[in-house]
Write a protein that holds these residues in place. Sequence first.
Motif, PDB file in Angstrom:
ATOM      1  N   THR A  87       0.859  -1.180   0.000  1.00 15.60           N
ATOM      2  CA  THR A  87       0.000   0.000   0.000  1.00 15.60           C
ATOM      3  C   THR A  87       0.896   1.232   0.000  1.00 15.60           C
ATOM      4  OG1 THR A  87      -1.554  -1.239   1.383  1.00 15.60           O
ATOM      5  CG2 THR A  87      -2.009   1.099   1.038  1.00 15.60           C
ATOM      6  N   VAL A  88       0.701   2.086  -0.998  1.00 12.64           N
ATOM      7  CA  VAL A  88       1.491   3.315  -1.121  1.00 12.64           C
ATOM      8  C   VAL A  88       0.563   4.502  -0.897  1.00 12.64           C
ATOM      9  CG1 VAL A  88       2.889   4.738  -2.667  1.00 12.64           C
ATOM     10  CG2 VAL A  88       3.135   2.243  -2.692  1.00 12.64           C
ATOM     11  N   PHE A  89       0.965   5.401  -0.021  1.00 12.94           N
ATOM     12  CA  PHE A  89       0.169   6.574   0.330  1.00 12.94           C
ATOM     13  C   PHE A  89       0.853   7.839  -0.197  1.00 12.94           C
ATOM     14  CE2 PHE A  89      -0.200   3.377   3.703  1.00 12.94           C
ATOM     15  CZ  PHE A  89      -1.559   3.126   3.664  1.00 12.94           C
ATOM     16  N   GLY A  90       0.083   8.667  -0.889  1.00 18.28           N
ATOM     17  CA  GLY A  90       0.559   9.961  -1.356  1.00 18.28           C
ATOM     18  C   GLY A  90      -0.286  11.073  -0.770  1.00 18.28           C
ATOM     19  N   GLU A  91       0.269  12.278  -0.701  1.00 15.65           N
ATOM     20  CA  GLU A  91      -0.424  13.383  -0.043  1.00 15.65           C
ATOM     21  C   GLU A  91      -0.941  14.407  -1.039  1.00 15.65           C
ATOM     22  OE1 GLU A  91       2.252  14.948   2.846  1.00 15.65           O
ATOM     23  OE2 GLU A  91       2.215  13.116   4.089  1.00 15.65           O
ATOM     24  N   THR A  92      -0.942  14.095  -2.309  1.00 12.95           N
ATOM     25  CA  THR A  92      -1.469  15.010  -3.319  1.00 12.95           C
ATOM     26  C   THR A  92      -2.448  14.271  -4.217  1.00 12.95           C
ATOM     27  OG1 THR A  92       0.385  14.523  -4.813  1.00 12.95           O
ATOM     28  CG2 THR A  92       0.606  16.430  -3.326  1.00 12.95           C
ATOM     29  N   LEU A  93      -3.433  14.989  -4.712  1.00 13.59           N
ATOM     30  CA  LEU A  93      -4.416  14.449  -5.631  1.00 13.59           C
ATOM     31  C   LEU A  93      -4.161  14.990  -7.033  1.00 13.59           C
ATOM     32  CD1 LEU A  93      -7.780  14.671  -3.633  1.00 13.59           C
ATOM     33  CD2 LEU A  93      -6.572  12.606  -4.303  1.00 13.59           C
ATOM     34  N   THR A  94      -4.305  14.117  -8.008  1.00 12.78           N
ATOM     35  CA  THR A  94      -4.176  14.562  -9.394  1.00 12.78           C
ATOM     36  C   THR A  94      -5.473  15.218  -9.837  1.00 12.78           C
ATOM     37  OG1 THR A  94      -4.909  12.390 -10.180  1.00 12.78           O
ATOM     38  CG2 THR A  94      -2.542  12.724  -9.909  1.00 12.78           C
ATOM     39  N   ALA A  95      -5.361  16.084 -10.840  1.00 13.13           N
ATOM     40  CA  ALA A  95      -6.554  16.754 -11.355  1.00 13.13           C
ATOM     41  C   ALA A  95      -7.525  15.741 -11.957  1.00 13.13           C
ATOM     42  CB  ALA A  95      -6.155  17.796 -12.395  1.00 13.13           C
ATOM     43  N   ARG A  96      -6.991  14.701 -12.541  1.00 14.68           N
ATOM     44  CA  ARG A  96      -7.824  13.647 -13.112  1.00 14.68           C
ATOM     45  C   ARG A  96      -8.124  12.610 -12.035  1.00 14.68           C
ATOM     46  NH1 ARG A  96      -5.702   9.259 -17.633  1.00 14.68           N
ATOM     47  NH2 ARG A  96      -7.614   7.972 -17.680  1.00 14.68           N
ATOM     48  N   ALA A  97      -9.385  12.376 -11.787  1.00 14.17           N
ATOM     49  CA  ALA A  97      -9.764  11.411 -10.756  1.00 14.17           C
ATOM     50  C   ALA A  97      -9.357  10.001 -11.172  1.00 14.17           C
ATOM     51  CB  ALA A  97     -11.275  11.478 -10.509  1.00 14.17           C
ATOM     52  N   PHE A  98      -8.762   9.290 -10.250  1.00 13.04           N
ATOM     53  CA  PHE A  98      -8.338   7.899 -10.457  1.00 13.04           C
ATOM     54  C   PHE A  98      -7.405   7.776 -11.659  1.00 13.04           C
ATOM     55  CE2 PHE A  98     -12.541   7.696  -8.399  1.00 13.04           C
ATOM     56  CZ  PHE A  98     -12.196   7.033  -7.233  1.00 13.04           C
ATOM     57  N   ASP A  99      -6.437   8.665 -11.699  1.00 15.58           N
ATOM     58  CA  ASP A  99      -5.431   8.658 -12.763  1.00 15.58           C
ATOM     59  C   ASP A  99      -4.575   7.397 -12.613  1.00 15.58           C
ATOM     60  OD1 ASP A  99      -3.455   9.079 -14.596  1.00 15.58           O
ATOM     61  OD2 ASP A  99      -3.133  11.187 -14.065  1.00 15.58           O
ATOM     62  N   PRO A 100      -4.519   6.539 -13.642  1.00 16.63           N
ATOM     63  CA  PRO A 100      -3.719   5.303 -13.538  1.00 16.63           C
ATOM     64  C   PRO A 100      -2.244   5.545 -13.276  1.00 16.63           C
ATOM     65  CG  PRO A 100      -5.189   5.213 -15.432  1.00 16.63           C
ATOM     66  CD  PRO A 100      -5.231   6.624 -14.925  1.00 16.63           C
ATOM     67  N   SER A 101      -1.748   6.765 -13.543  1.00 13.71           N
ATOM     68  CA  SER A 101      -0.328   7.046 -13.323  1.00 13.71           C
ATOM     69  C   SER A 101       0.052   6.951 -11.855  1.00 13.71           C
ATOM     70  CB  SER A 101       0.026   8.433 -13.860  1.00 13.71           C
ATOM     71  OG  SER A 101      -0.686   9.445 -13.150  1.00 13.71           O
ATOM     72  N   ALA A 102      -0.928   6.928 -10.963  1.00 12.78           N
ATOM     73  CA  ALA A 102      -0.618   6.788  -9.542  1.00 12.78           C
ATOM     74  C   ALA A 102       0.092   5.468  -9.259  1.00 12.78           C
ATOM     75  CB  ALA A 102      -1.899   6.887  -8.715  1.00 12.78           C
ATOM     76  N   PHE A 103      -0.148   4.456 -10.103  1.00  5.66           N
ATOM     77  CA  PHE A 103       0.485   3.146  -9.910  1.00  5.66           C
ATOM     78  C   PHE A 103       1.886   3.089 -10.498  1.00  5.66           C
ATOM     79  CE2 PHE A 103      -3.749   1.862  -8.778  1.00  5.66           C
ATOM     80  CZ  PHE A 103      -3.584   0.767  -7.951  1.00  5.66           C
ATOM     81  N   ASP A 104       2.342   4.213 -11.085  1.00 12.01           N
ATOM     82  CA  ASP A 104       3.694   4.221 -11.619  1.00 12.01           C
ATOM     83  C   ASP A 104       4.755   4.116 -10.526  1.00 12.01           C
ATOM     84  OD1 ASP A 104       2.638   4.406 -14.101  1.00 12.01           O
ATOM     85  OD2 ASP A 104       2.969   6.567 -14.347  1.00 12.01           O
ATOM     86  N   VAL A 105       4.332   4.266  -9.274  1.00  6.15           N
ATOM     87  CA  VAL A 105       5.277   4.085  -8.175  1.00  6.15           C
ATOM     88  C   VAL A 105       5.814   2.655  -8.155  1.00  6.15           C
ATOM     89  CG1 VAL A 105       3.486   3.437  -6.512  1.00  6.15           C
ATOM     90  CG2 VAL A 105       5.604   4.492  -5.690  1.00  6.15           C
ATOM     91  N   PHE A 106       5.060   1.712  -8.732  1.00  9.92           N
ATOM     92  CA  PHE A 106       5.521   0.329  -8.884  1.00  9.92           C
ATOM     93  C   PHE A 106       6.135   0.189 -10.277  1.00  9.92           C
ATOM     94  CE2 PHE A 106       1.686  -0.293  -6.076  1.00  9.92           C
ATOM     95  CZ  PHE A 106       2.410  -0.531  -4.916  1.00  9.92           C
ATOM     96  N   PRO A 107       7.456   0.082 -10.407  1.00 11.40           N
ATOM     97  CA  PRO A 107       8.080  -0.023 -11.725  1.00 11.40           C
ATOM     98  C   PRO A 107       7.593  -1.259 -12.478  1.00 11.40           C
ATOM     99  CG  PRO A 107       9.713   0.472 -10.032  1.00 11.40           C
ATOM    100  CD  PRO A 107       8.442   0.142  -9.317  1.00 11.40           C
ATOM    101  N   ALA A 108       7.450  -1.098 -13.799  1.00 11.50           N
ATOM    102  CA  ALA A 108       6.908  -2.182 -14.623  1.00 11.50           C
ATOM    103  C   ALA A 108       7.776  -3.429 -14.568  1.00 11.50           C
ATOM    104  CB  ALA A 108       6.752  -1.707 -16.068  1.00 11.50           C
ATOM    105  N   GLU A 109       9.110  -3.272 -14.637  1.00 11.77           N
ATOM    106  CA  GLU A 109       9.984  -4.450 -14.600  1.00 11.77           C
ATOM    107  C   GLU A 109       9.970  -5.115 -13.227  1.00 11.77           C
ATOM    108  OE1 GLU A 109      12.517  -0.723 -14.114  1.00 11.77           O
ATOM    109  OE2 GLU A 109      10.800  -1.415 -15.303  1.00 11.77           O
ATOM    110  N   TRP A 110       9.767  -4.318 -12.180  1.00 14.07           N
ATOM    111  CA  TRP A 110       9.661  -4.878 -10.816  1.00 14.07           C
ATOM    112  C   TRP A 110       8.387  -5.701 -10.688  1.00 14.07           C
ATOM    113  CZ3 TRP A 110       6.026  -4.044  -6.919  1.00 14.07           C
ATOM    114  CH2 TRP A 110       6.374  -4.533  -5.653  1.00 14.07           C
ATOM    115  N   LEU A 111       7.294  -5.204 -11.278  1.00 13.80           N
ATOM    116  CA  LEU A 111       6.029  -5.944 -11.233  1.00 13.80           C
ATOM    117  C   LEU A 111       6.142  -7.271 -11.980  1.00 13.80           C
ATOM    118  CD1 LEU A 111       3.458  -3.059 -11.841  1.00 13.80           C
ATOM    119  CD2 LEU A 111       3.797  -4.331  -9.716  1.00 13.80           C
TER     120      LEU A 111
END
Length: 428
Positions: free
Chosen positions: A94-118
């Motif tokens: 679970t990753v917690f951030g303290e800012t909201l993107t202008a776009r609701a439920f922006d998929p880029s929020a999951f970029d904290v998990f690198p693709a090769e790591w996943l």
Amino acid sequence: MFSLEDHPNRYALANELHARPSPALQTPGVAVYLAVKRPENAVSRDRDQDREHLIQLLDRFGAPHPSPGANHYFGEIGRYHLKWEQHTEFVTYTVFGETLTARAFDPSAFDVFPAEWLEEAPGKRITSAHIRIEDMPEDEAQMSSAISKWFVPESVTATWVLDRAAMVAGDFRIDTAGHMRFVAFIAANTGKRRVGRIVQRICEIETYKTVSMLGLPVARDLHRRLGQVDNELADLVGAMTKSTEAPTTTLDELLAISAELEEMMASTSFRLGATKAYEAIVHQRINALREERFLGRQTLAEFMMRRYDPAMRTIMSAETQLASMASRAMRAGDLLRTRVDVERSAQNQALLESMNKRAHLQLRLQETVEGLSVVAISYYAVSLASYFTYPLTGMLGISKGMLTAGLTLPVVLLVWLMVRRIRHSIED
């Protein structure tokens, strides 16, 4: 000074109560959640492999490592906070951030998990969720409008929780990015720890709801297999009542069915038992939220009652049917074994009677042979006695024939008495 020695597990057990504290979260913010389940053919998770995978993520952000043997972790990764937990079947991030993107439920929020790591994750994604944490507006209509825009109206749930400390909404549908969506509108006077507990409850409800549903395909397959076995068992029981087949053959077939049922119980007991435990956790977490209806929309409890509970009843019915059929097979086996034992007893009784007849015939034959042996022995005894007494014929003035005739009866009597005594001594 208190000198009583501590139990070796005292501190470990006490610390377990505090092993997974709820995070303290700012509002507004965002939480992205990922649960990775072990492969289906694995007996249990490789905990060392899970920790190594976590360390690979931490190293990308230069974050400190967890302590050796730890099954939970909380720390900073860049501008985010990460909470990691190990469970019996799955591991969660679970990753917690303290800012909201202008776009609701922006998929880029999951970029904290690198693709090769996943791609190198030790397992498969069982669920992932995007949770939006917002300040509660004064007008409830604004929240209702946002809910209608973000979620599917047919399945959306929206409910006040924890004495209106927050309003939580979601539709339990996977969006185009592959994630579940939830939103939590937080009241102004709600503490950070309470916000963390609300988000944690949402993640737990979603996760345990999903892993408990893993028992549904197992239950459906079990129902199909049990339908086939039920027909076979009914045919065997019918054959028992009609006596159209040898009991030993029917018993062998019944033992094969019992073995198949035992194999089903062994292969499904873990999944069905886990489903029951996970279902209890889902309802417990929902009850802990102390729900109140929001603008006439369905609550989490109502959604689970209509959509989730029927699946759980299907799973429980499969477990009940399996146990009932195993019990039926056992009772039928007991009856059939009783029948086989009775028939074997009758066969043994007939065999004993046949042996008794043969023994009686053998005795009669023995008596016949005994009579013949008396005659044979007497013949030779009389001949020997005659040869022995022939010199007396001149003294007695009788012929050899008369002497032999006189010896015959006493010799036969003596031989008969001797044979009879020998037989009695053997019988005694």
